[in-house]
Write a protein that holds these residues in place. Structure first.
Motif, PDB file in Angstrom:
ATOM      1  N   GLY A 158      -2.265   1.616  11.929  1.00  0.00           N
ATOM      2  CA  GLY A 158      -1.041   1.026  12.459  1.00  0.00           C
ATOM      3  C   GLY A 158       0.211   1.828  12.169  1.00  0.00           C
ATOM      4  O   GLY A 158       1.264   1.575  12.775  1.00  0.00           O
ATOM      5  N   GLN A 207       1.733  -1.863  13.579  1.00  0.00           N
ATOM      6  CA  GLN A 207       0.511  -2.532  13.978  1.00  0.00           C
ATOM      7  C   GLN A 207      -0.260  -1.660  14.959  1.00  0.00           C
ATOM      8  O   GLN A 207       0.322  -1.040  15.843  1.00  0.00           O
ATOM      9  N   PRO A 208      -1.590  -1.613  14.833  1.00  0.00           N
ATOM     10  CA  PRO A 208      -2.386  -0.840  15.795  1.00  0.00           C
ATOM     11  C   PRO A 208      -2.366  -1.489  17.169  1.00  0.00           C
ATOM     12  O   PRO A 208      -1.991  -2.652  17.328  1.00  0.00           O
TER      13      PRO A 208
END
Length: 264
Positions: A52, A233-234
């Protein structure tokens, strides 16, 4: 300050506390960042980052060339595969929306922003032999170090050997393929450009900032590279990047399945 004795050397070393140079890591990183560093031309850096993480590379002078290798942290046999990155996406030219893939069909990182558009997936980095022939020296501690020699140093700090160095890709110095198959060096888009990578798996990042091997400049010219990373965040389902192409969706699904099985 005299440094001829142990006490003198100690006092001199302690006197450097708080000094800043144009190219150095910023420790601790400024608030909001997990990695902040200015990498001089002819130098390298490395870091393991969390899934992320958003990694922003910037070229303030228009003369940087960021050669990049990526490995899955803790499983370095899964690493950037430039050939698959090109083949799976039917495109040899990097830009916003492109994915950096491993040979397992998984997404290591996604390219979420790009103001340069001058990058290369074809040539890799420079070698000691080439730099010696061109500049008179390619050793890592000389005045004109080769990218592969710097990658060896960075890799060793993560328990990796020269055999673990695959072909790299590079940002900020472009290459295009002519209709006859010849490679055209298109150079830089100019000062002030940047790219942002999002780590889709826990990654070990190796960076070498050296002239591109096709750069026609007879002098060894490479400006500073700015590295800034923050937690994020991914990519997940619902993100436009997830569904941008059928190939990309499959690669993200492969990545999610793999990480879920590992409890990540």
């Amino acid at each position: 300050m005299a440094t001829g004795t142990t006490y003198g050397a100690r006092d001199h070393a302690r006197a450097q506390q708080g000094r800043r140079t144009a190219a150095m890591p910023l420790v601790p990183a400024p608030e909001g960042l997990v990695w902040a560093e200015n990498v001089a031309g002819g130098n390298y850096t490395h870091k393991a980052v969390a899934r992320g993480t958003e990694l922003r590379l910037a070229d303030p002078t228009g003369t940087a060339c960021a050669h990049v290798l990526l490995y899955v942290t803790g499983a370095p046999w899964e690493r950037l595969n430039v050939a698959d990155t090109v083949k799976v996406q039917w495109n040899a030219y990097l830009g916003a929306g492109r994915l950096l893939l491993s040979d397992q069909g998984r997404v290591l990182a996604s390219l979420v922003a790009d103001t340069s558009g001058r990058h290369d997936t074809l040539c890799g980095t420079s070698t000691a032999a080439r730099n010696t022939a061109r500049y008179g020296d390619g050793s890592p501690h000389g005045g004109t170090p080769a990218g592969r020699e710097l990658f060896k140093l960075a890799a060793a700090k993560h328990g990796l050997a020269p055999r673990d160095l695959p072909p790299s890709l590079s940002f900020f110095q472009g290459v295009r393929v002519e209709p006859d198959g010849a490679l055209e060096f298109t150079g830089s888009a100019g000062p002030g450009t940047a790219v942002t990578l999002r780590a889709e798996m826990p990654l070990t990042v190796l960076l070498a900032n050296v002239p591109h091997p096709l750069d026609p400049n007879p002098a060894y010219v490479c400006g500073p590279l700015e590295v800034r990373a923050r937690a994020g965040q991914p990519t997940g389902p619902g993100d436009p990047l997830w569904d941008d192409t059928p190939e990309g969706r499959r690669a993200f699904q492969n990545t999610a399945e793999h990480l879920t099985a590992r409890g990540l």
